[in-house]
Scaffold this motif. Sequence first.
Motif, PDB file in Angstrom:
ATOM      1  N   ALA A  33       0.854  -1.188   0.000  1.00  0.00           N
ATOM      2  CA  ALA A  33       0.000   0.000   0.000  1.00  0.00           C
ATOM      3  C   ALA A  33       0.889   1.237   0.000  1.00  0.00           C
ATOM      4  O   ALA A  33       1.881   1.305   0.733  1.00  0.00           O
ATOM      5  CB  ALA A  33      -0.913   0.001   1.215  1.00  0.00           C
ATOM      6  N   MET A  34       0.505   2.186  -0.837  1.00  0.00           N
ATOM      7  CA  MET A  34       1.230   3.450  -0.929  1.00  0.00           C
ATOM      8  C   MET A  34       0.486   4.520  -0.128  1.00  0.00           C
ATOM      9  O   MET A  34      -0.680   4.335   0.230  1.00  0.00           O
ATOM     10  CB  MET A  34       1.357   3.859  -2.401  1.00  0.00           C
ATOM     11  N   GLN A  35       1.152   5.652   0.145  1.00  0.00           N
ATOM     12  CA  GLN A  35       0.576   6.686   1.005  1.00  0.00           C
ATOM     13  C   GLN A  35      -0.805   7.164   0.570  1.00  0.00           C
ATOM     14  O   GLN A  35      -1.662   7.391   1.401  1.00  0.00           O
ATOM     15  CB  GLN A  35       1.523   7.881   1.088  1.00  0.00           C
ATOM     16  N   ALA A  36      -1.026   7.336  -0.707  1.00  0.00           N
ATOM     17  CA  ALA A  36      -2.296   7.903  -1.181  1.00  0.00           C
ATOM     18  C   ALA A  36      -3.384   6.845  -1.394  1.00  0.00           C
ATOM     19  O   ALA A  36      -4.489   7.180  -1.811  1.00  0.00           O
ATOM     20  CB  ALA A  36      -2.057   8.671  -2.484  1.00  0.00           C
ATOM     21  N   ASP A  37      -3.107   5.591  -1.099  1.00  0.00           N
ATOM     22  CA  ASP A  37      -4.061   4.519  -1.376  1.00  0.00           C
ATOM     23  C   ASP A  37      -5.210   4.493  -0.379  1.00  0.00           C
ATOM     24  O   ASP A  37      -5.076   4.920   0.770  1.00  0.00           O
ATOM     25  CB  ASP A  37      -3.353   3.163  -1.372  1.00  0.00           C
ATOM     26  N   ASP A  38      -6.337   3.948  -0.863  1.00  0.00           N
ATOM     27  CA  ASP A  38      -7.505   3.768  -0.009  1.00  0.00           C
ATOM     28  C   ASP A  38      -8.153   2.424  -0.338  1.00  0.00           C
ATOM     29  O   ASP A  38      -7.665   1.685  -1.198  1.00  0.00           O
ATOM     30  CB  ASP A  38      -8.502   4.920  -0.178  1.00  0.00           C
ATOM     31  N   GLU A  39      -9.254   2.107   0.344  1.00  0.00           N
ATOM     32  CA  GLU A  39      -9.905   0.813   0.154  1.00  0.00           C
ATOM     33  C   GLU A  39     -10.383   0.612  -1.282  1.00  0.00           C
ATOM     34  O   GLU A  39     -10.362  -0.508  -1.792  1.00  0.00           O
ATOM     35  CB  GLU A  39     -11.067   0.652   1.135  1.00  0.00           C
ATOM     36  N   GLN A  40     -10.798   1.675  -1.938  1.00  0.00           N
ATOM     37  CA  GLN A  40     -11.267   1.564  -3.314  1.00  0.00           C
ATOM     38  C   GLN A  40     -10.158   1.044  -4.231  1.00  0.00           C
ATOM     39  O   GLN A  40     -10.400   0.217  -5.104  1.00  0.00           O
ATOM     40  CB  GLN A  40     -11.782   2.917  -3.805  1.00  0.00           C
ATOM     41  N   GLN A  41      -8.935   1.503  -4.019  1.00  0.00           N
ATOM     42  CA  GLN A  41      -7.821   1.032  -4.847  1.00  0.00           C
ATOM     43  C   GLN A  41      -7.489  -0.427  -4.546  1.00  0.00           C
ATOM     44  O   GLN A  41      -7.144  -1.188  -5.440  1.00  0.00           O
ATOM     45  CB  GLN A  41      -6.610   1.935  -4.668  1.00  0.00           C
ATOM     46  N   ALA A  42      -7.603  -0.824  -3.273  1.00  0.00           N
ATOM     47  CA  ALA A  42      -7.366  -2.227  -2.917  1.00  0.00           C
ATOM     48  C   ALA A  42      -8.403  -3.126  -3.588  1.00  0.00           C
ATOM     49  O   ALA A  42      -8.071  -4.186  -4.130  1.00  0.00           O
ATOM     50  CB  ALA A  42      -7.397  -2.400  -1.401  1.00  0.00           C
ATOM     51  N   GLU A  43      -9.656  -2.694  -3.584  1.00  0.00           N
ATOM     52  CA  GLU A  43     -10.734  -3.454  -4.214  1.00  0.00           C
ATOM     53  C   GLU A  43     -10.540  -3.529  -5.729  1.00  0.00           C
ATOM     54  O   GLU A  43     -10.716  -4.592  -6.335  1.00  0.00           O
ATOM     55  CB  GLU A  43     -12.080  -2.820  -3.887  1.00  0.00           C
ATOM     56  N   LYS A  44     -10.172  -2.416  -6.331  1.00  0.00           N
ATOM     57  CA  LYS A  44      -9.970  -2.348  -7.781  1.00  0.00           C
ATOM     58  C   LYS A  44      -8.831  -3.275  -8.215  1.00  0.00           C
ATOM     59  O   LYS A  44      -8.943  -4.004  -9.206  1.00  0.00           O
ATOM     60  CB  LYS A  44      -9.668  -0.907  -8.177  1.00  0.00           C
ATOM     61  N   LEU A  45      -7.728  -3.250  -7.466  1.00  0.00           N
ATOM     62  CA  LEU A  45      -6.582  -4.094  -7.814  1.00  0.00           C
ATOM     63  C   LEU A  45      -6.927  -5.573  -7.663  1.00  0.00           C
ATOM     64  O   LEU A  45      -6.572  -6.385  -8.522  1.00  0.00           O
ATOM     65  CB  LEU A  45      -5.375  -3.717  -6.942  1.00  0.00           C
ATOM     66  N   ALA A  46      -7.642  -5.924  -6.601  1.00  0.00           N
ATOM     67  CA  ALA A  46      -8.041  -7.321  -6.408  1.00  0.00           C
ATOM     68  C   ALA A  46      -8.944  -7.791  -7.546  1.00  0.00           C
ATOM     69  O   ALA A  46      -8.778  -8.899  -8.069  1.00  0.00           O
ATOM     70  CB  ALA A  46      -8.743  -7.487  -5.063  1.00  0.00           C
ATOM     71  N   ALA A  47      -9.881  -6.943  -7.966  1.00  0.00           N
ATOM     72  CA  ALA A  47     -10.782  -7.300  -9.059  1.00  0.00           C
ATOM     73  C   ALA A  47     -10.014  -7.488 -10.363  1.00  0.00           C
ATOM     74  O   ALA A  47     -10.264  -8.435 -11.114  1.00  0.00           O
ATOM     75  CB  ALA A  47     -11.864  -6.227  -9.216  1.00  0.00           C
ATOM     76  N   LYS A 103      -1.485  -2.310   6.750  1.00  0.00           N
ATOM     77  CA  LYS A 103      -2.105  -3.569   7.178  1.00  0.00           C
ATOM     78  C   LYS A 103      -3.587  -3.589   6.831  1.00  0.00           C
ATOM     79  O   LYS A 103      -4.106  -4.596   6.341  1.00  0.00           O
ATOM     80  CB  LYS A 103      -1.917  -3.813   8.666  1.00  0.00           C
ATOM     81  N   GLN A 104      -4.265  -2.493   7.067  1.00  0.00           N
ATOM     82  CA  GLN A 104      -5.695  -2.424   6.760  1.00  0.00           C
ATOM     83  C   GLN A 104      -5.939  -2.677   5.272  1.00  0.00           C
ATOM     84  O   GLN A 104      -6.800  -3.475   4.902  1.00  0.00           O
ATOM     85  CB  GLN A 104      -6.263  -1.067   7.155  1.00  0.00           C
ATOM     86  N   LEU A 105      -5.158  -2.019   4.410  1.00  0.00           N
ATOM     87  CA  LEU A 105      -5.349  -2.172   2.968  1.00  0.00           C
ATOM     88  C   LEU A 105      -4.909  -3.553   2.474  1.00  0.00           C
ATOM     89  O   LEU A 105      -5.507  -4.108   1.550  1.00  0.00           O
ATOM     90  CB  LEU A 105      -4.639  -1.051   2.216  1.00  0.00           C
ATOM     91  N   TYR A 106      -3.885  -4.105   3.091  1.00  0.00           N
ATOM     92  CA  TYR A 106      -3.453  -5.477   2.794  1.00  0.00           C
ATOM     93  C   TYR A 106      -4.592  -6.453   3.084  1.00  0.00           C
ATOM     94  O   TYR A 106      -4.914  -7.319   2.261  1.00  0.00           O
ATOM     95  CB  TYR A 106      -2.214  -5.775   3.644  1.00  0.00           C
ATOM     96  N   ASP A 107      -5.234  -6.283   4.235  1.00  0.00           N
ATOM     97  CA  ASP A 107      -6.354  -7.148   4.604  1.00  0.00           C
ATOM     98  C   ASP A 107      -7.545  -6.956   3.670  1.00  0.00           C
ATOM     99  O   ASP A 107      -8.186  -7.928   3.250  1.00  0.00           O
ATOM    100  CB  ASP A 107      -6.771  -6.901   6.058  1.00  0.00           C
ATOM    101  N   VAL A 108      -7.853  -5.707   3.321  1.00  0.00           N
ATOM    102  CA  VAL A 108      -8.957  -5.419   2.394  1.00  0.00           C
ATOM    103  C   VAL A 108      -8.671  -6.066   1.038  1.00  0.00           C
ATOM    104  O   VAL A 108      -9.563  -6.673   0.433  1.00  0.00           O
ATOM    105  CB  VAL A 108      -9.179  -3.898   2.242  1.00  0.00           C
ATOM    106  N   PHE A 109      -7.447  -5.947   0.563  1.00  0.00           N
ATOM    107  CA  PHE A 109      -7.063  -6.555  -0.714  1.00  0.00           C
ATOM    108  C   PHE A 109      -7.292  -8.069  -0.674  1.00  0.00           C
ATOM    109  O   PHE A 109      -7.931  -8.635  -1.559  1.00  0.00           O
ATOM    110  CB  PHE A 109      -5.596  -6.236  -1.021  1.00  0.00           C
ATOM    111  N   ALA A 110      -6.784  -8.727   0.361  1.00  0.00           N
ATOM    112  CA  ALA A 110      -6.918 -10.188   0.474  1.00  0.00           C
ATOM    113  C   ALA A 110      -8.386 -10.591   0.602  1.00  0.00           C
ATOM    114  O   ALA A 110      -8.823 -11.572  -0.020  1.00  0.00           O
ATOM    115  CB  ALA A 110      -6.109 -10.699   1.662  1.00  0.00           C
ATOM    116  N   GLN A 111      -9.165  -9.841   1.367  1.00  0.00           N
ATOM    117  CA  GLN A 111     -10.592 -10.145   1.525  1.00  0.00           C
ATOM    118  C   GLN A 111     -11.326 -10.009   0.199  1.00  0.00           C
ATOM    119  O   GLN A 111     -12.211 -10.809  -0.115  1.00  0.00           O
ATOM    120  CB  GLN A 111     -11.215  -9.223   2.576  1.00  0.00           C
TER     121      GLN A 111
END
Length: 146
Positions: A33-47, A103-111
């Motif tokens: 996760a990079m400084q400007a990242d949020d949950e939406q980017q984690a979801e988008k990358l996982a998709a 950690k939060q974004l890592y978990d969101v990505f994996a979920q």
Amino acid sequence: MRALLQRISHAKVSVDDMVVGQSGPGLLIFVCAMQADDEQQAEKLAAKISKLRIFKDDAGKMNRSILDCGGSALVVSQFTLAANTTSGNRPGFSEAAAPDTGKQLYDVFAQNLSSQGIAVEKGQFGADMAVELINDGPVTIWMDSQ
């Protein structure tokens, strides 16, 4: 977010000589996760990763996704993907997200990968991990949500 994907026959990650996650055949995904990242980017990358056609079809062409072939994923946090090597000889990591956000974004990505129907195992965030893999191909792909 940044991710380094490796198509694998098998991979496992250990902490203090104890296996904490394993996968295969499928993908080993190093994620940062990079400084400007949020949950939406984690979801988008996982998709995007779940639909990326990098597995062989019956004709031997990369035309199937991890979903198509029923593969699994091992997701490992790796803040060093944020390395800035533009000046000097020592990489800088200041562009990586703070550990709590990472950690939060890592978990969101994996979920989110898991919610796509992919069997997901993880490494241990922030730990000194030993990763073993058999790269299939080899196929290694760099992705950035930006």
